[in-house]
Design a protein around this motif. Structure first.
Motif, PDB file in Angstrom:
ATOM      1  N   CYS A  49     -16.275  67.591  23.056  1.00  0.00           N
ATOM      2  CA  CYS A  49     -15.907  65.990  22.261  1.00  0.00           C
ATOM      3  C   CYS A  49     -15.202  65.174  23.079  1.00  0.00           C
ATOM      4  O   CYS A  49     -14.240  65.585  23.871  1.00  0.00           O
ATOM      5  CB  CYS A  49     -14.959  66.148  21.429  1.00  0.00           C
ATOM      6  SG  CYS A  49     -13.644  65.011  20.765  1.00  0.00           S
ATOM      7  N   THR A  70     -14.217  61.052  23.462  1.00  0.00           N
ATOM      8  CA  THR A  70     -13.742  60.513  22.370  1.00  0.00           C
ATOM      9  C   THR A  70     -12.974  59.637  23.647  1.00  0.00           C
ATOM     10  O   THR A  70     -12.305  59.775  24.622  1.00  0.00           O
ATOM     11  CB  THR A  70     -12.364  61.155  21.787  1.00  0.00           C
ATOM     12  OG1 THR A  70     -12.088  59.959  20.506  1.00  0.00           O
ATOM     13  CG2 THR A  70     -11.465  61.167  22.141  1.00  0.00           C
ATOM     14  N   ALA A  92     -19.817  59.794  22.511  1.00  0.00           N
ATOM     15  CA  ALA A  92     -18.449  59.545  22.062  1.00  0.00           C
ATOM     16  C   ALA A  92     -18.037  59.271  21.556  1.00  0.00           C
ATOM     17  O   ALA A  92     -18.554  58.090  20.465  1.00  0.00           O
ATOM     18  CB  ALA A  92     -18.269  58.522  23.217  1.00  0.00           C
ATOM     19  N   ILE A  93     -16.740  59.531  20.322  1.00  0.00           N
ATOM     20  CA  ILE A  93     -16.046  58.897  19.371  1.00  0.00           C
ATOM     21  C   ILE A  93     -15.188  58.100  19.667  1.00  0.00           C
ATOM     22  O   ILE A  93     -14.311  58.097  20.371  1.00  0.00           O
ATOM     23  CB  ILE A  93     -15.782  59.882  18.740  1.00  0.00           C
ATOM     24  CG1 ILE A  93     -16.402  61.540  18.651  1.00  0.00           C
ATOM     25  CG2 ILE A  93     -14.602  59.612  17.282  1.00  0.00           C
ATOM     26  CD1 ILE A  93     -16.090  62.364  17.927  1.00  0.00           C
ATOM     27  N   ASN A  94     -15.311  56.425  18.685  1.00  0.00           N
ATOM     28  CA  ASN A  94     -14.662  55.699  19.023  1.00  0.00           C
ATOM     29  C   ASN A  94     -12.733  56.051  18.454  1.00  0.00           C
ATOM     30  O   ASN A  94     -12.459  56.605  17.899  1.00  0.00           O
ATOM     31  CB  ASN A  94     -14.871  54.882  18.318  1.00  0.00           C
ATOM     32  CG  ASN A  94     -14.185  53.223  18.669  1.00  0.00           C
ATOM     33  OD1 ASN A  94     -13.440  53.314  19.944  1.00  0.00           O
ATOM     34  ND2 ASN A  94     -13.971  52.515  17.942  1.00  0.00           N
ATOM     35  N   ALA A  95     -11.938  56.146  19.823  1.00  0.00           N
ATOM     36  CA  ALA A  95     -10.614  56.677  19.120  1.00  0.00           C
ATOM     37  C   ALA A  95      -9.992  55.631  17.766  1.00  0.00           C
ATOM     38  O   ALA A  95      -9.958  53.995  18.614  1.00  0.00           O
ATOM     39  CB  ALA A  95     -10.057  56.392  20.097  1.00  0.00           C
ATOM     40  N   MET A 100      -7.171  61.778  14.731  1.00  0.00           N
ATOM     41  CA  MET A 100      -8.411  63.018  15.683  1.00  0.00           C
ATOM     42  C   MET A 100      -9.023  62.581  14.094  1.00  0.00           C
ATOM     43  O   MET A 100      -9.132  62.633  12.913  1.00  0.00           O
ATOM     44  CB  MET A 100      -8.112  64.033  15.363  1.00  0.00           C
ATOM     45  CG  MET A 100      -9.061  65.046  16.172  1.00  0.00           C
ATOM     46  SD  MET A 100      -9.671  64.638  17.609  1.00  0.00           S
ATOM     47  CE  MET A 100     -10.036  65.734  18.828  1.00  0.00           C
ATOM     48  N   PRO A 101     -10.614  62.720  14.355  1.00  0.00           N
ATOM     49  CA  PRO A 101     -11.318  62.256  13.492  1.00  0.00           C
ATOM     50  C   PRO A 101     -11.760  63.586  12.819  1.00  0.00           C
ATOM     51  O   PRO A 101     -11.588  64.934  12.918  1.00  0.00           O
ATOM     52  CB  PRO A 101     -12.827  62.155  14.283  1.00  0.00           C
ATOM     53  CG  PRO A 101     -12.165  61.534  15.936  1.00  0.00           C
ATOM     54  CD  PRO A 101     -10.871  61.594  15.568  1.00  0.00           C
ATOM     55  N   VAL A 124     -13.909  67.455  13.958  1.00  0.00           N
ATOM     56  CA  VAL A 124     -13.064  66.882  15.117  1.00  0.00           C
ATOM     57  C   VAL A 124     -12.247  68.433  15.591  1.00  0.00           C
ATOM     58  O   VAL A 124     -11.681  68.024  14.857  1.00  0.00           O
ATOM     59  CB  VAL A 124     -12.962  66.589  16.014  1.00  0.00           C
ATOM     60  CG1 VAL A 124     -12.501  67.245  17.266  1.00  0.00           C
ATOM     61  CG2 VAL A 124     -14.092  65.291  16.197  1.00  0.00           C
ATOM     62  N   VAL A 161     -11.025  62.755  27.700  1.00  0.00           N
ATOM     63  CA  VAL A 161     -10.864  61.440  26.783  1.00  0.00           C
ATOM     64  C   VAL A 161     -10.923  60.341  27.883  1.00  0.00           C
ATOM     65  O   VAL A 161     -10.635  60.153  28.824  1.00  0.00           O
ATOM     66  CB  VAL A 161      -9.022  61.298  26.071  1.00  0.00           C
ATOM     67  CG1 VAL A 161      -9.235  62.729  25.013  1.00  0.00           C
ATOM     68  CG2 VAL A 161      -8.048  61.373  27.027  1.00  0.00           C
ATOM     69  N   CYS A 206      -3.967  58.940  23.451  1.00  0.00           N
ATOM     70  CA  CYS A 206      -4.620  59.995  22.962  1.00  0.00           C
ATOM     71  C   CYS A 206      -4.947  61.873  23.551  1.00  0.00           C
ATOM     72  O   CYS A 206      -4.282  62.302  23.044  1.00  0.00           O
ATOM     73  CB  CYS A 206      -6.468  59.714  22.643  1.00  0.00           C
ATOM     74  SG  CYS A 206      -7.393  60.389  22.335  1.00  0.00           S
ATOM     75  N   SER A 246     -23.764  55.091  17.507  1.00  0.00           N
ATOM     76  CA  SER A 246     -22.014  55.409  17.741  1.00  0.00           C
ATOM     77  C   SER A 246     -21.715  56.761  17.432  1.00  0.00           C
ATOM     78  O   SER A 246     -20.557  57.114  17.141  1.00  0.00           O
ATOM     79  CB  SER A 246     -20.737  54.399  17.303  1.00  0.00           C
ATOM     80  OG  SER A 246     -21.524  54.336  15.787  1.00  0.00           O
TER      81      SER A 246
END
Length: 261
Positions: free
Chosen positions: A32, A34, A46-49, A59-60, A63, A73, A90, A124
């Motif tokens: 993961c 982020t 990457a996941i947008n924080a 946290m999504p 995940v 991160v 984060c 995204s």
């Protein structure tokens, strides 16, 4: 609490490009990434924080922190665990639940993207099928200099262009049109010294070199181990450990390795 550690940009690159039959990125419990995105284009996958109204990282939902092998991160340019900023905040939120140390990308998006601009994307969110279809790049053994991969990667012109690869060493059953040095399987053991001298001379001339075999897990690993021992004076154990950190599923043939002891 698993704690926090810094992650060098080469390690993130190699973690992203691990694969067995499919990219490891497609495995839900593997990786993961982020970060706080400051641009429309971000590091691939990457996941947008995001944070709530109290400033706590959210946290999504998809995940599962507890089972993730790598949680990395990043923000724009964190270089130290003593820094302050989105990446540290984060990581502080995640490390309470993580089984493994949360890794903070050293240099952040700015440094990583300068080195690997081809791993930036406006996308995204990826579904499983899209993750499975991602191209894996050769792993980076010596940053910006020495790479190790398979025949498919060695014959992908976009990969060669992205990594600025201009010297290819083949220990594959097949020989690509752009191969500079091709050693047949039957000649491998007797050709270690020749290959090491060839690789070393090109690296000394600031060329970037890709060593590849058919599947990228056996013969190319044996040659790379030989180079580390012959030119860099590593012990077999040191060479093995270094390459295994770059490519987790390395499987050099035992007979090849015994010839180097």
């Amino acid at each position: 609490m698993a704690g926090k550690v810094l992650c060098e940009e080469t390690k993130l690159y190699n973690v992203q490009n691990q694969y067995t039959f499919l990219p490891r990125l497609a495995e839900r419990h593997y990786f993961c990434l982020t970060g706080k995105h400051f641009y429309l284009i971000s590091i691939i996958t990457a996941i947008n924080a995001k944070w709530d109204s109290d400033g706590k990282f959210i946290m999504p939902l998809d995940v599962e922190v507890e089972s993730m092998r790598y949680i990395i991160v990043y923000d724009s340019s964190t270089y130290s665990l003593s820094d302050s900023g989105p990446a540290i905040d984060c990581a502080d939120s995640i490390e309470e639940s993580s089984q493994f140390p949360v890794q903070i990308l050293s240099g952040g998006d700015e440094k990583f993207s300068a080195l690997y601009p081809f791993l930036r994307t406006p996308v995204s969110l990826y579904n499983i099928r899209e993750l499975e279809s991602l191209n894996s790049y050769p792993v980076e053994i010596l940053p910006g200099k020495l790479y190790m991969g398979d025949y498919r990667q060695a014959t992908n012109l976009q990969i060669l262009k992205d990594l600025k690869l201009n010297v290819l060493v083949s220990v594959s059953d097949e020989c690509s049109n752009c191969t500079v040095l091709h050693i047949r399987k039957s000649d491998l053991i007797t050709s270690f010294e020749r290959m090491c001298v060839f690789i070393g001379s090109h690296l000394n001339n600031s060329s970037s070199v890709l060593i590849f075999s058919t599947l990228g897990v056996s013969r190319c690993c044996a040659v790379t181990i030989a180079y580390f021992m012959y030119h860099l004076k590593y012990t077999l154990k040191e060479a093995w450990n270094h390459i295994q950190q770059c490519k987790a599923n390395m499987r050099p043939n035992r007979g090849f390795v015994q010839q180097q002891q």
